[in-house]
Design an enzyme around this catalytic site. Structure first.
Site, PDB file in Angstrom:
ATOM      1  N   HIS A   1     -12.867 -58.245 -10.436  1.00  0.00           N
ATOM      2  CA  HIS A   1     -11.934 -57.247  -9.896  1.00  0.00           C
ATOM      3  C   HIS A   1     -10.698 -57.154 -10.783  1.00  0.00           C
ATOM      4  O   HIS A   1     -10.216 -56.060 -11.098  1.00  0.00           O
ATOM      5  CB  HIS A   1     -11.557 -57.658  -8.473  1.00  0.00           C
ATOM      6  CG  HIS A   1     -10.927 -56.582  -7.662  1.00  0.00           C
ATOM      7  ND1 HIS A   1      -9.575 -56.350  -7.644  1.00  0.00           N
ATOM      8  CD2 HIS A   1     -11.466 -55.673  -6.817  1.00  0.00           C
ATOM      9  CE1 HIS A   1      -9.306 -55.358  -6.816  1.00  0.00           C
ATOM     10  NE2 HIS A   1     -10.436 -54.917  -6.306  1.00  0.00           N
TER      11      HIS A   1
ATOM     12  N   TYR B   1      -0.072 -51.153   1.387  1.00  0.00           N
ATOM     13  CA  TYR B   1      -1.113 -51.130   2.410  1.00  0.00           C
ATOM     14  C   TYR B   1      -1.517 -52.562   2.761  1.00  0.00           C
ATOM     15  O   TYR B   1      -1.364 -53.483   1.962  1.00  0.00           O
ATOM     16  CB  TYR B   1      -2.334 -50.324   1.951  1.00  0.00           C
ATOM     17  CG  TYR B   1      -3.082 -50.902   0.772  1.00  0.00           C
ATOM     18  CD1 TYR B   1      -4.230 -51.667   0.955  1.00  0.00           C
ATOM     19  CD2 TYR B   1      -2.651 -50.675  -0.537  1.00  0.00           C
ATOM     20  CE1 TYR B   1      -4.924 -52.192  -0.122  1.00  0.00           C
ATOM     21  CE2 TYR B   1      -3.337 -51.196  -1.619  1.00  0.00           C
ATOM     22  CZ  TYR B   1      -4.475 -51.953  -1.403  1.00  0.00           C
ATOM     23  OH  TYR B   1      -5.158 -52.475  -2.477  1.00  0.00           O
TER      24      TYR B   1
END
Length: 243
Positions: free
Chosen positions: A168, A145
């Site tokens: 993250h 993506y």
């Protein structure tokens, strides 16, 4: 530069620091090309896959690597297969793309989505190397993506961005089997980054993606579609299974 201090922890690789330093000097373009069938293929498909495999062999001799061909059928209504390739130059990938479209299989397909990117050293984590560039073994499944950061992301203080990306990355440590490929695509298309996750079990990609939704860095994403997800198959198996 890769935006990604956010990808899963790397496998334990001897001399990983030296490997990363060397690979960060490499310019390597990569391309994901998605196609759909114009119509169902004939029952007699003799030669469809053989011609493509012959082309792939010729490309390999010119340092154009096909990392995988993927069955996307059923996961989307508008896509049936994807090719992931990489090479030293963008020109090589464009030539490979057009040569594929001239094959019998290529003429039976309609382009849906195709995006090019290349590895640039990560801004805050230079040891992060895309799995394909490190020549890791391709996994069974892939999810590809694009994404585009918020308008203010690049104006934030470095320490804030570094902290969010580090957090993250820490969230992904429980998924070392999911291999990440984050590559820059500024001006090569409509996106800033293309990301491909590879794993041997599809649910691991799903679980990781869901888990990462809870990261602060996600506040700074304004686009991250479309997704193209599928199973890696050799070209013969892929052609045999298409409608």
């Amino acid at each position: 530069m890769s935006d990604d201090a956010s990808t899963p922890a790397a496998e334990r690789i001897p001399n990983k620091g030296k490997l990363a330093k060397d690979l960060n000097e490499v310019i390597r373009y990569t391309l994901w090309s998605v196609f759909k069938l114009k119509d169902t293929l004939p029952e007699d498909r003799a030669g469809y896959a053989d011609e493509v495999q012959e082309l792939f062999d010729q490309l390999a001799a010119k340092d154009v690597t096909i990392r995988g061909t993927y069955d996307l059928s059923g996961l989307r209504a508008d896509a049936d297969l994807m090719i992931w390739w990489h090479a030293e130059t963008a020109d090589q990938l464009q030539e490979a793309y057009n040569l594929f479209r001239r094959t019998k299989l290529g003429r039976a397909l309609e382009p849906v989505w195709s995006n090019m990117a290349l590895h640039r050293p990560a801004e805050f984590n230079r040891s992060h190397i895309p799995a394909f560039l490190a020549d890791e073994t391709p996994r069974n499944y892939i999810s590809v993506y694009p994404f585009v950061r918020s308008y203010d992301w690049y104006l934030l203080p470095d320490e804030d961005r570094r902290r969010m990306l580090a957090d993250h990355g820490k969230m992904a440590r429980g998924y070392p089997d999911v291999r990440a490929n984050t590559v820059a695509s500024f001006s090569l298309g409509d996106y800033e980054w293309i990301l491909a996750f590879e794993a041997d079990e599809l649910h691991r990609i799903v679980d990781l993606m869901r888990h990462l939704r809870g990261s602060e860095a996600r506040r700074h994403v304004r686009e991250e579609i479309p997704f193209y997800t599928g199973r890696r198959k050799d070209i013969g198996e892929l052609v045999a299974g298409l409608a």
